[in-house]
Design a protein around this motif. Structure first.
Motif, short mmCIF file in Angstrom:
data_model
loop_
_atom_site.label_atom_id
_atom_site.label_comp_id
_atom_site.label_asym_id
_atom_site.label_seq_id
_atom_site.Cartn_x
_atom_site.Cartn_y
_atom_site.Cartn_z
N ARG A 87 11.13 91.12 -0.29
CA ARG A 87 12.10 91.48 0.75
C ARG A 87 12.82 90.24 1.28
NH1 ARG A 87 8.06 95.20 1.57
NH2 ARG A 87 6.91 93.92 3.07
N SER A 88 12.09 89.14 1.45
CA SER A 88 12.75 87.92 1.94
C SER A 88 13.69 87.35 0.87
CB SER A 88 11.73 86.87 2.37
OG SER A 88 10.97 86.43 1.27
N MET A 89 13.31 87.46 -0.41
CA MET A 89 14.23 87.03 -1.48
C MET A 89 15.49 87.88 -1.46
SD MET A 89 11.62 86.23 -4.69
CE MET A 89 12.59 87.21 -5.75
N MET A 119 16.82 89.37 1.12
CA MET A 119 17.64 88.98 2.27
C MET A 119 18.38 87.69 2.00
SD MET A 119 15.40 90.07 5.61
CE MET A 119 13.83 89.41 5.09
N ARG A 120 17.72 86.74 1.31
CA ARG A 120 18.39 85.47 0.97
C ARG A 120 19.56 85.69 0.02
NH1 ARG A 120 17.04 80.96 4.00
NH2 ARG A 120 14.89 81.23 4.64
N ILE A 121 19.36 86.55 -0.95
CA ILE A 121 20.43 86.82 -1.92
C ILE A 121 21.62 87.47 -1.22
CG2 ILE A 121 21.02 88.22 -3.94
CD1 ILE A 121 18.16 87.63 -4.93
N VAL A 122 21.35 88.43 -0.34
CA VAL A 122 22.44 89.08 0.41
C VAL A 122 23.16 88.05 1.27
CG1 VAL A 122 22.93 90.76 2.23
CG2 VAL A 122 21.43 91.37 0.34
N ALA A 123 22.42 87.13 1.90
CA ALA A 123 23.05 86.10 2.74
C ALA A 123 23.93 85.18 1.91
CB ALA A 123 21.97 85.30 3.47
N VAL A 124 23.47 84.79 0.71
CA VAL A 124 24.27 83.91 -0.15
C VAL A 124 25.55 84.62 -0.59
CG1 VAL A 124 24.31 82.83 -2.44
CG2 VAL A 124 22.35 82.50 -0.96
N VAL A 125 25.46 85.88 -0.97
CA VAL A 125 26.65 86.62 -1.40
C VAL A 125 27.64 86.76 -0.25
CG1 VAL A 125 27.47 88.89 -2.20
CG2 VAL A 125 25.49 87.83 -3.27
N GLU A 126 27.15 87.07 0.95
CA GLU A 126 28.04 87.16 2.11
C GLU A 126 28.71 85.83 2.40
OE1 GLU A 126 25.63 88.70 5.27
OE2 GLU A 126 25.87 90.79 4.61
N GLU A 127 27.96 84.73 2.27
CA GLU A 127 28.53 83.39 2.51
C GLU A 127 29.61 83.07 1.48
OE1 GLU A 127 29.02 80.10 4.79
OE2 GLU A 127 27.58 81.71 5.20
N LEU A 170 10.98 97.38 -11.38
CA LEU A 170 9.86 96.55 -11.00
C LEU A 170 10.12 95.82 -9.68
CD1 LEU A 170 7.08 95.39 -11.89
CD2 LEU A 170 8.35 93.49 -12.86
N PHE A 171 11.30 95.22 -9.54
CA PHE A 171 11.60 94.49 -8.31
C PHE A 171 11.72 95.45 -7.12
CE2 PHE A 171 12.27 90.78 -10.81
CZ PHE A 171 12.14 89.72 -9.93
N THR A 172 12.26 96.63 -7.35
CA THR A 172 12.37 97.60 -6.26
C THR A 172 10.99 98.07 -5.81
OG1 THR A 172 14.50 98.34 -7.11
CG2 THR A 172 13.38 99.82 -5.57
N LEU A 173 10.14 98.39 -6.76
CA LEU A 173 8.78 98.83 -6.41
C LEU A 173 7.99 97.70 -5.75
CD1 LEU A 173 7.86 100.99 -9.53
CD2 LEU A 173 8.30 101.78 -7.20
N THR A 174 8.17 96.47 -6.22
CA THR A 174 7.46 95.34 -5.64
C THR A 174 7.90 95.10 -4.20
OG1 THR A 174 7.32 94.34 -7.83
CG2 THR A 174 6.82 92.92 -5.98
N SER A 175 9.18 95.31 -3.93
CA SER A 175 9.65 95.09 -2.56
C SER A 175 9.15 96.17 -1.59
CB SER A 175 11.18 95.02 -2.52
OG SER A 175 11.73 96.27 -2.86
N MET A 176 8.61 97.27 -2.10
CA MET A 176 8.08 98.33 -1.23
C MET A 176 6.59 98.15 -0.94
SD MET A 176 9.98 101.86 -2.19
CE MET A 176 10.18 101.81 -3.94
N LEU A 177 5.96 97.14 -1.55
CA LEU A 177 4.54 96.90 -1.30
C LEU A 177 4.34 96.41 0.13
CD1 LEU A 177 3.52 95.09 -4.60
CD2 LEU A 177 3.04 97.45 -3.97
N MET A 192 17.33 94.14 -4.29
CA MET A 192 16.42 93.59 -5.27
C MET A 192 16.61 94.24 -6.63
SD MET A 192 15.01 91.09 -3.91
CE MET A 192 14.11 90.62 -5.33
N ALA A 193 17.13 95.44 -6.64
CA ALA A 193 17.39 96.10 -7.92
C ALA A 193 18.41 95.31 -8.72
CB ALA A 193 17.87 97.53 -7.69
N LEU A 194 19.40 94.72 -8.05
CA LEU A 194 20.41 93.91 -8.74
C LEU A 194 19.77 92.68 -9.36
CD1 LEU A 194 23.40 93.47 -9.35
CD2 LEU A 194 23.54 92.18 -7.23
N VAL A 195 18.89 92.01 -8.63
CA VAL A 195 18.20 90.84 -9.18
C VAL A 195 17.31 91.25 -10.34
CG1 VAL A 195 16.51 89.04 -8.65
CG2 VAL A 195 18.25 89.62 -6.98
#
Length: 164
Positions: free
Chosen positions: A43-45, A47-55, A27-34, A1-4
């Motif tokens: 966190r789901s966003m 995971m989706r970004i990681v899945a798209v990059v892997e694809e 901000l995105f890193t701290l938000t994903s730890m809530l 999420m830090a990359l996004v």
């Protein structure tokens, strides 16, 4: 999420890129730890970004898209260079851009000079104003015209007094 976050934060218009990227990543890193719905969403966003990059990486491994794009780009560049050597396109573009670059200050100075002369003429009582209410088509523009205008006004006023 830090990359996004760094990508989103780095493209803010007023804030410097490095500062926006750092702030967005944080901000995105701290938000994903809530531990609530917002944290789950981040966190789901992620995971989706990681899945798209892997694809995308899997597709590139199978089809070699990046290598093929590099070959096509090289061929296009070769053809463009041949056309440039033959027709001197780069030189013509450079001449045109230089001409336009040189025309801007000249045009600006002409407009500035015209504005200054219009202001001076309006201040001195000569010339036409840009305000349509101040434009009298019969208004004098030179000393001679001013005297003629005053004489006509005097004659007109004397005739109207005689008639009245």
């Amino acid at each position: 999420m830090a990359l996004v976050g760094s990508t989103v934060g780095g493209s803010l218009p007023v804030i410097p890129t490095w500062f926006g990227a750092l702030g967005g990543a944080s901000l995105f890193t701290l938000t994903s730890m809530l531990k609530d719905a917002r944290g789950d969403l981040c966190r789901s966003m992620g995971m989706r970004i990681v899945a798209v990059v892997e694809e995308l990486l899997d597709i590139n491994d199978e089809l070699r898209v990046v290598q093929k794009f590099g070959v096509v780009a090289g061929l296009v560049l070769d053809k463009l260079l041949i056309l440039d050597r033959k027709h001197k396109i780069k030189d013509r573009i450079a001449k045109g851009l230089t001409w336009m670059y040189n025309q801007v200050p000249q045009t600006a100075s002409r407009v500035d000079d015209q504005d200054k002369s219009n202001y001076k003429n309006e201040r001195d009582g000569r010339g036409r104003s840009n305000n349509p209410r101040n434009n009298d088509d019969n208004a004098p523009h030179s000393r001679r015209e001013k005297k003629i205008y005053q004489a006509r006004q005097t004659i007109f006023l004397s005739k109207t007094r005689e008639d009245g």
